[in-house]
Every structure is written in C-alpha cells, then in structure tokens.
Enzyme design. Structure first.
Site, PDB file in Angstrom:
ATOM      1  CB  CYS A   2      -0.783  -0.118   1.241  1.00  0.00           C
ATOM      2  SG  CYS A   2      -1.789  -1.324   1.347  1.00  0.00           S
ATOM      3  NE  ARG A  27       4.653   1.204  -1.133  1.00  0.00           N
ATOM      4  CZ  ARG A  27       5.452   0.870  -0.228  1.00  0.00           C
ATOM      5  NH1 ARG A  27       6.580   1.303  -0.115  1.00  0.00           N
ATOM      6  NH2 ARG A  27       5.049  -0.118   0.879  1.00  0.00           N
ATOM      7  CD1 TRP A  74      -0.856  -5.568  -3.764  1.00  0.00           C
ATOM      8  CD2 TRP A  74      -0.744  -6.691  -1.941  1.00  0.00           C
ATOM      9  NE1 TRP A  74      -0.366  -6.908  -3.839  1.00  0.00           N
ATOM     10  CE2 TRP A  74      -0.206  -7.299  -2.733  1.00  0.00           C
ATOM     11  CE3 TRP A  74      -0.891  -7.138  -0.461  1.00  0.00           C
ATOM     12  CZ2 TRP A  74       0.056  -8.685  -2.521  1.00  0.00           C
ATOM     13  CZ3 TRP A  74      -0.440  -8.184  -0.173  1.00  0.00           C
ATOM     14  CH2 TRP A  74      -0.229  -9.290  -1.171  1.00  0.00           C
ATOM     15  CG  ASN A 100       0.696   2.080   3.734  1.00  0.00           C
ATOM     16  OD1 ASN A 100      -0.427   2.213   3.370  1.00  0.00           O
ATOM     17  ND2 ASN A 100       1.688   2.664   3.223  1.00  0.00           N
ATOM     18  N   GLY A 101      -0.020  -1.182   6.579  1.00  0.00           N
ATOM     19  CA  GLY A 101       0.169  -2.033   7.714  1.00  0.00           C
ATOM     20  C   GLY A 101      -0.938  -3.070   7.940  1.00  0.00           C
ATOM     21  CD  GLU A 488      18.131 -11.462  -9.739  1.00  0.00           C
ATOM     22  OE1 GLU A 488      17.689 -12.267  -8.833  1.00  0.00           O
ATOM     23  OE2 GLU A 488      17.751 -10.357 -10.076  1.00  0.00           O
ATOM     24  CE  LYS A 492      14.624  -9.191 -11.653  1.00  0.00           C
ATOM     25  NZ  LYS A 492      15.303  -9.192 -10.438  1.00  0.00           N
ATOM     26  CD  GLU A 495      10.519 -10.313  -9.770  1.00  0.00           C
ATOM     27  OE1 GLU A 495      11.883 -10.364 -10.482  1.00  0.00           O
ATOM     28  OE2 GLU A 495      10.247  -9.751  -9.107  1.00  0.00           O
ATOM     29  CG  HIS A 511      22.557 -35.450  -9.644  1.00  0.00           C
ATOM     30  ND1 HIS A 511      23.246 -36.835  -9.614  1.00  0.00           N
ATOM     31  CD2 HIS A 511      23.443 -34.773  -9.987  1.00  0.00           C
ATOM     32  CE1 HIS A 511      24.321 -36.741  -9.500  1.00  0.00           C
ATOM     33  NE2 HIS A 511      24.719 -35.593  -9.792  1.00  0.00           N
ATOM     34  CE  LYS A 608      11.511  -1.999  -6.269  1.00  0.00           C
ATOM     35  NZ  LYS A 608      12.469  -2.852  -7.248  1.00  0.00           N
TER      36      LYS A 608
HETATM   37  C1  AGP Z   1      13.187  -8.541  -7.329  1.00  0.00           C
HETATM   38  O1  AGP Z   1      12.945  -8.521  -8.426  1.00  0.00           O
HETATM   39  C2  AGP Z   1      12.012  -8.906  -6.456  1.00  0.00           C
HETATM   40  N1  AGP Z   1      10.890  -8.187  -6.815  1.00  0.00           N
HETATM   41  C3  AGP Z   1      11.912  -9.531  -5.194  1.00  0.00           C
HETATM   42  O2  AGP Z   1      12.607 -10.769  -5.175  1.00  0.00           O
HETATM   43  C4  AGP Z   1      12.496  -8.576  -4.182  1.00  0.00           C
HETATM   44  O3  AGP Z   1      14.081  -8.699  -4.221  1.00  0.00           O
HETATM   45  C5  AGP Z   1      12.376  -9.309  -2.773  1.00  0.00           C
HETATM   46  O4  AGP Z   1      11.140  -9.073  -2.507  1.00  0.00           O
HETATM   47  C6  AGP Z   1      13.195  -8.535  -1.692  1.00  0.00           C
HETATM   48  O5  AGP Z   1      12.916  -7.096  -1.466  1.00  0.00           O
HETATM   49  P1  AGP Z   1      14.011  -6.194  -0.608  1.00  0.00           P
HETATM   50  O6  AGP Z   1      15.068  -6.388  -1.606  1.00  0.00           O
HETATM   51  O7  AGP Z   1      13.276  -4.713  -1.017  1.00  0.00           O
HETATM   52  O8  AGP Z   1      13.976  -6.666   0.831  1.00  0.00           O
END
Ligand code: AGP
Length: 613
Positions: A2, A27, A74, A100-101, A488, A492, A495, A511, A608
């Site tokens: 949020c 976000r 959210w 928020n929270g 990684e 990407k 996502e 394996h 985010k």
């Molecule tokens: C990265 O592309 C992601 N959106 C996600 O994995 C992110 O790295 C993870 O949520 C950790 O976020 P932070 O670095 O803000 O703690």
C-alpha cells in the site's frame, strides 16, 4: 504494497495527491482513494484498479480542498473493492484515515466498537481506526487544542500490529495528524506547505527535506509548522534530513519503462556505490561500521539473510567472503531462517540485505538475530527504512530509487557493495594476499565501464528475446559464481514475462532435471569461471545432445559454433563476474516481456516491497 500520500498547504491538494500516488504505483496495488476537506465536510472518492481510474472519477476535478490524504491499497483484509479501499471514515464522517500495515487485533476492536453502537461498511482492518478515534474524541471532556491529537494517540495505543496512518478531520480544517509503528512514513518539509508519504519518491519532486518518524512518534502538521511528540505526547525535536536523490530519478527520462531505465543506469549506480567505499590504491572505507580486528577475529560465521533478488545478491557474494576471509559464510531465505532455530550467537555476524528495507520477513529475521545477541548489519537502498533503524549498523547501496518491481540496479549495487565489504574485512584482518587484493580492487573499479560496454551492444539479446517469447519453459544453468546468476536470471524472467523457468547448478542436471530436456527446449547457460568452464561446457553439451536450443553468456574462449546464440561479456575476476553476466539476462527478460506486450514495471500479483509475511 500500500502507499500513502498527504498534503497540507495553500494549493489544491488533489493534483499533488494524484501525482504522489502515480509515483507510488510501482509498489503494487489494486485500488486507490482520496479524501480532501471541502467546505465543512470530507469528500471521499475511491476506485478499484489503477490511479488513472481515480483521476478520471466523477467529481474528482471539483475537489478544491488544500488539505487531503490519498492511498493505494493492496488487499489483505477484504477483496479489492470501493468499500474496502481507503480512506476510511468514521460513522459520523468526522475523521478520514489512510493506513498502511495490518491491525492484528481488529476483530476485538470491531467487536468493542460494534458493542458501542458503531457500524462497519467494509471488511478491512483499517475501518476500526477512524471509529476508534471518534470514540475517544467523543469521550474526551477536555476541549483544548490537543483534543484531536489525543484522540489519535489513544486510538493508536489500542492497535496491535503495524501501522502508518494519516488522519484529517472536518473539525480541524488546518491540521493533519500522522503516526507510525513498524510501517514507514516520512514527512516532507515545504514552504508554507507540508507533505507526508509512505515512500520518499512520492514527494521528491516537491521537497528533499525529509523528517523520519520513529515507531510510536506522532506528528501534528499545519501549513507552516510540524510538531513532533513521543508515545506519551511529550514534545520532541527532530531534524530534517536532506535527501540526495534527484527528483528526475523517479521519472522515466525518455525510456519506455522504469525497468529499462534502471538497467541502463547501472554504470552510474555501480560507480556511485563503489566510490563511497573504494578509491584506487587506498584502503576501503566504511566509516559507518565500527567493526574492529578484535571483533572479526572472534567471529565464527557470517550469515546473509534476505529475500528474492536480495538473497541472490548474498549468494553471489558468499564465495568472496569465504575466499578472502576464510570465515564460513551462509546464505538463507529470510522467511525460512527463523523457523529453523538457526545456530547463531554473539560470535555470528549477520548481514541483512534489502533494497526497500521494509521486507517483513527480513525484518523478522533481523529481530531474531538481535534476540540471539548477534551483531547485525543492514545493506539497504532506502535511507531511514525500517531495517536501517533496527540493525546495529547500516551500509547503503547508492542505486537511487528503484521503481520497477523487478530489481536490477539494486542487485548489482548490492553485489558490488558486498564484495567491497569483504575486501574491507580482509584488509582489517590481513587475511588475504595484499597484492592480489589490490588487483581485485582495480577490477572492481573497472566494472562501471564494462557494464556500459555491455549495454551498448544489445542486438543479439533482442533477437533471441523475439525468438523465445512464446515459449513456456526455459532452463538456466551455471556452476560456481554462475549459479546465483542463473537463479537471478530465472527469477527476472518469471517475474515479468510469466514464462515458467527453472535454474539449476549445471552439475545437478543429470540428477533429475535432464528428464525435462526435449527437442527444441531453450537452455540459457553462463560460463565465466575458467576453472569450471570445461565442466559447464560438458553439461551444456548434454542438453544439446537432447535437442536443446542454447544461449550462452560468457567471457571464456568457447567454440561459438556449438551454440545457437552467444553473448560475449568482458573478462573480469570471476568473483565479480555475476555483476556483468546478469546484465544481458536482465535485458533478455525485459525484451521478452515487451515482445509479449506485458507491463514490465508492474507485473501481475507482485509488489515492490513485500510488507506482509
Ligand atoms: C526482485 O525482482 C523481486 N521483486 C523481489 O524478489 C525482491 O528482491 C524481494 O522481495 C526483496 O525485496 P527487498 O530487497 O526490498 O527486501
């Protein structure tokens, strides 16, 4: 997740609030709303979907109030809907609240308020807050200038869980009250106007002078004054921090999307991260850390804990720590770490990596490490974020605001920073050959130029992206330093392109996963370590034999004709090769998502900063 924005001043609040919400879109959210004070009442407009829907909503252009609050939600309690979106008002429509929270005891509070005659119109936890404020306000017999402040304070005392709130009231047309606990909230100082936001980027184009609130702090804002109070409503003093981030850093600067802009920013963000700690022929400097030789000599383990991409940055840096320091170094996923009774004590150095500094799982793991007496270091990109307040020490990556949900520039800054930190510790301990260390430092100093050269040459990547954008399964392989890159790169791609992909340590393939390799399947390999080159090539040969189409990222001398596509990256020390080899793979996922016509900056279901566990 949020987002909150608020304005109090002399200008029309609505355009400023909408602009702030747009800056927070990254976000992740599912509905948006706004409340402004209009005449003698509160106007409240909410819409599901994008902020654009809210900005085009009936009646929004008629709002002329100069004080207002706005929110992107959210969904956690109750589905995305107008009723559930914020701001929420109390039954008498006297107070409006954005939050928020998560209020963990909202069921009890709801029952208490229902028993006292209040009605609820949403399924949210938040709706208890304005009604509680109203409850305490109407019970307070003292009618002084602090009555509004007191009602908010008393209501907050009843809340269990996390909150950042902003409250306006039709009874106080020139006042806004804000408070926080375990959720971020900042106040921006203006000239005869003030701003509040859950994240600095929302208000960066209006002010760079920012006040950070601590847990339980409460602030009373007017056009031309901000007063701060502690939990017991004692007045406290705070100094504004000047934020160095450039306002243009939250704009797209002519790029189609934030993600591609952020990928192209990496030569600069890596350079800025390096230059804060490492200069040619000088010892590395981390004045913000007070880590002595005596302390380092006594530790038995280093632990990196993080989530997602930040966790991959830990994996990509672990070998450097072990090689330069000869101290066992482990990496764990924050959401798993605290449920396995980790063996840590005061001899363990715990490093928590988080771009946002607000990730709930990482914060919970940090709390556990502190309980167990370990020394804690945060690696974060956001000044004043929760992790930086909780950890014993903080080192900042200098990536600037990262807006795209898929992390790119924060990752490379994290890996660079952690490598420099390992060198710093090795210099303190004298644990590694000084000449080799110096060569390694020079190689780090060359990284920005090398990343730049990669970004100047993207034709092969675009071609390959077009070739694979309709596929359903893709495999990433790598050994040693190339394995975290495979993880990684796979994250990407998943996502933002929604293509299923898996990453394997190349040696693990036979394996089990090799059973999935069939004619035409795409396998993407990274080969950067001369010591492991031949073994990785053999593993890739095994998939080629079974019909795989291959794309190889390498700086090694390989027989290019054996592969469908090869992308050359500059040579470097294998310890920092993950910083170079990830860049073409970031670009690959970007171009695949673009070929599929997807929203790369705001992928479905993702937020985010993940502020729930
Ligand atoms: C990265 O592309 C992601 N959106 C996600 O994995 C992110 O790295 C993870 O949520 C950790 O976020 P932070 O670095 O803000 O703690």
């Amino acid at each position: 997740m949020c987002g909150i924005v608020g304005y109090i001043g002399t200008k029309k609040a609505t355009p400023i609030l909408i602009d702030g919400l747009l800056k927070l879109e990254y976000r992740g959210y599912d509905s948006a709303g706004i409340s402004t004070l209009e005449g003698t009442g509160i106007s409240n407009i909410k819409e599901t979907g994008r902020v654009k829907n809210l900005s085009e909503s009936a009646g929004i252009s008629d709002l002329s109030g100069t004080i207002g609050i706005a929110h992107t939600r959210w969904a956690t309690h109750g589905k995305p809907s107008r009723e559930n979106s914020h701001p929420h008002l109390d039954n008498s429509k006297t107070f409006a609240v954005v939050h928020n929270g998560i209020i963990e005891n909202y069921s009890e509070l709801r029952k208490f308020l229902t028993d006292n005659g209040y009605t609820f119109y949403s399924q949210t936890d938040t709706e208890v807050i304005p009604n509680l404020i109203h409850y305490y306000y109407s019970k307070d017999e003292k009618d002084d200038s602090e009555k509004f402040l007191r009602a908010v304070r008393t209501a907050c005392n009843d809340l269990k869980g996390s909150y950042a709130i902003s409250v306006i009231s039709k009874l106080y047309p020139d006042e806004m009250i804000v408070s926080r606990k375990d959720s971020p909230l900042v106040i921006g100082l203006g000239n005869n106007e003030n701003y509040i936001a859950s994240d600095i980027p929302a208000i960066l184009s209006y002010t760079k002078d920012i006040y950070l609130l601590d847990d339980y702090d409460i602030a009373e804002l007017h056009n031309n004054s901000i007063s701060f109070f502690d939990k017991n409503l004692n007045k406290i003093e705070k100094a504004a921090k000047n934020i160095e981030w450039d306002a243009s850093s939250v704009e797209k600067d002519g790029f189609d999307d934030y993600m591609i802009k952020e990928i192209y920013e990496q030569p600069r963000t890596i350079r800025e991260t390096i230059s804060s700690h490492l200069k040619k022929d000088e010892p590395c400097e981390f004045p913000e850390l007070n880590i002595t030789k005596e302390y380092l000599s006594g530790i038995n383990k280093i632990f990196f804990v993080a989530c997602g991409t930040a966790m991959h940055a830990g994996l990509a840096s672990r070998n450097t720590f072990e090689k330069l320091l000869s101290i066992p170094t482990e990496v764990d996923i924050a959401s798993e770490f605290r449920y396995r009774n980790p063996l840590i004590d005061e001899k363990t150095l715990m490093v928590f990596i988080s771009q946002s500094g607000e990730t709930a799982d990482t914060l919970a793991a940090l709390a556990l490490a502190k309980q167990k007496g370990a020394k804690t270091v945060a690696v974060s990109n956001v000044i004043g974020s929760s992790i930086t307040r909780e950890a014993d020490y903080t080192v900042y990556t200098h990536a600037g605001p990262e807006i795209a949900v898929a992390s790119t520039k924060a990752y490379t800054s994290q890996v660079v920073l952690l490598n420099i930190l390992a060198i710093h510790f090795a210099e303190i301990l004298g644990s590694y050959d000084a000449t080799k260390l110096n060569t390694f430092k020079n190689e780090i100093l060359e990284l920005p130029e090398k990343v730049k050269s990669l970004l100047d040459n993207t034709d092969t990547i675009k071609k390959f992206a077009t070739d694979i954008h309709n596929e359903h399964d893709i495999f990433f392989l790598g050994r040693g330093f190339d394995y975290p890159v495979a993880l990684e790169a796979s994250l990407k791609l998943k996502e933002i392109s929604y293509i299923h992909s898996d990453a394997y340590a190349a040696g693990e393939l036979k394996h089990g996963p090799i059973a999935l390799i069939e004619d035409g399947i795409t396998v993407i390999g990274t080969i950067t370590d001369p010591n492991l080159k031949d073994k990785t090539i053999s593993n890739i040969q095994e998939v080629i034999t079974r019909g795989a189409k291959t794309f190889i990222v390498t700086n090694q001398d390989i027989k290019k004709e054996n592969y469908n596509f090869v992308f050359d990256i500059p040579e470097t020390n294998p310890l920092v090769s993950p910083i170079l080899s990830i860049v073409p793979l970031q670009l690959l996922s970007y171009y695949v998502a673009k070929d599929k016509g997807l929203d790369v900056d705001k992928p479905r279901n993702l937020a985010k900063s993940v502020t729930v566990e």
